[in-house]
Design a protein around this motif. Sequence first.
Motif, PDB file in Angstrom:
ATOM      1  N   TRP A  46      17.662   2.547  10.497  1.00 24.78           N
ATOM      2  CA  TRP A  46      18.471   3.347   9.595  1.00 24.78           C
ATOM      3  C   TRP A  46      19.920   3.061   9.754  1.00 24.78           C
ATOM      4  O   TRP A  46      20.662   3.048   9.180  1.00 24.78           O
TER       5      TRP A  46
ATOM      6  N   HIS B  89       9.101  -3.980   0.543  1.00 24.12           N
ATOM      7  CA  HIS B  89       9.390  -2.444   0.778  1.00 24.12           C
ATOM      8  C   HIS B  89       9.912  -2.515   2.254  1.00 24.12           C
ATOM      9  O   HIS B  89      10.176  -3.539   2.906  1.00 24.12           O
ATOM     10  N   ASP B  90      10.625  -1.070   2.423  1.00 24.73           N
ATOM     11  CA  ASP B  90      11.487  -1.185   3.274  1.00 24.73           C
ATOM     12  C   ASP B  90      10.619  -0.760   4.637  1.00 24.73           C
ATOM     13  O   ASP B  90       9.382  -0.309   4.429  1.00 24.73           O
TER      14      ASP B  90
ATOM     15  N   ASP C 288       8.892   2.720   5.680  1.00 24.39           N
ATOM     16  CA  ASP C 288       7.951   2.903   4.628  1.00 24.39           C
ATOM     17  C   ASP C 288       6.493   2.446   4.979  1.00 24.39           C
ATOM     18  O   ASP C 288       5.446   3.051   5.079  1.00 24.39           O
TER      19      ASP C 288
ATOM     20  N   THR D 168       5.106  11.257  -0.837  1.00 22.22           N
ATOM     21  CA  THR D 168       6.388  10.964  -0.749  1.00 22.22           C
ATOM     22  C   THR D 168       7.145  11.144  -2.009  1.00 22.22           C
ATOM     23  O   THR D 168       6.424  11.164  -3.185  1.00 22.22           O
ATOM     24  N   PHE D 169       8.549  11.380  -1.756  1.00 22.12           N
ATOM     25  CA  PHE D 169       9.516  11.733  -2.859  1.00 22.12           C
ATOM     26  C   PHE D 169      10.039  10.259  -3.558  1.00 22.12           C
ATOM     27  O   PHE D 169      10.613  10.110  -4.592  1.00 22.12           O
ATOM     28  N   ASP D 170       9.839   9.379  -2.627  1.00 27.05           N
ATOM     29  CA  ASP D 170      10.464   8.196  -2.812  1.00 27.05           C
ATOM     30  C   ASP D 170       9.503   7.154  -3.882  1.00 27.05           C
ATOM     31  O   ASP D 170       8.532   6.778  -3.406  1.00 27.05           O
ATOM     32  N   ALA D 171      10.002   6.977  -4.916  1.00 19.91           N
ATOM     33  CA  ALA D 171       9.407   6.152  -5.810  1.00 19.91           C
ATOM     34  C   ALA D 171       8.855   4.811  -5.552  1.00 19.91           C
ATOM     35  O   ALA D 171       7.864   4.743  -5.819  1.00 19.91           O
ATOM     36  N   LYS D 172       9.702   4.132  -4.770  1.00 18.68           N
ATOM     37  CA  LYS D 172       9.261   2.645  -4.438  1.00 18.68           C
ATOM     38  C   LYS D 172       8.205   2.839  -3.284  1.00 18.68           C
ATOM     39  O   LYS D 172       7.281   2.166  -3.288  1.00 18.68           O
ATOM     40  N   ALA D 173       8.456   3.907  -2.470  1.00 22.18           N
ATOM     41  CA  ALA D 173       7.328   3.924  -1.140  1.00 22.18           C
ATOM     42  C   ALA D 173       6.008   4.326  -1.942  1.00 22.18           C
ATOM     43  O   ALA D 173       4.972   4.135  -1.533  1.00 22.18           O
TER      44      ALA D 173
ATOM     45  N   LEU E  33       2.832   9.612  -4.801  1.00 22.27           N
ATOM     46  CA  LEU E  33       4.184   9.797  -5.233  1.00 22.27           C
ATOM     47  C   LEU E  33       4.143  11.528  -5.626  1.00 22.27           C
ATOM     48  O   LEU E  33       3.227  11.958  -6.484  1.00 22.27           O
TER      49      LEU E  33
END
Length: 120
Positions: free
Chosen positions: A39, A85-86, A89, A104-109, A117
């Motif tokens: 982070w 991906h991160d 995640d 998750t709220f993270d669209a990519k994750a 999602l």
Amino acid sequence: FLTQDDAVQSAAASKLLGDAEVKKRRVRINLLVLLETVWVLRSAYGHSPGLIIAVCERLLDTPPIEVESAPLVRRAVRQARESKHDLPDVLIGLLNANCETTWTFDAKAGKLPGFTLLKG
């Protein structure tokens, strides 16, 4: 140690690692510290995901450092690199592998296997 942005702290961290290596002692990095490092490298220093993955991989291979759950982190590093991906995640998904899903709220994750999602 990683950023060498503070002369006093960098010297102290380098000495700690050097002394540990000479004395055949391990310096443990737990998963929370690893994720905090990711982070900080991303948010404070603006490093790219690719560079961050490379840093984590190097930590895994640097004596005297011992990363908690190293085999799992190696797997996460590999998957993050391949999937783009991160790393956090991917690691969360692997840690939650025995769960029905990871919300998750993270669209990519949300595109990762094992994630769902959650739309607000």
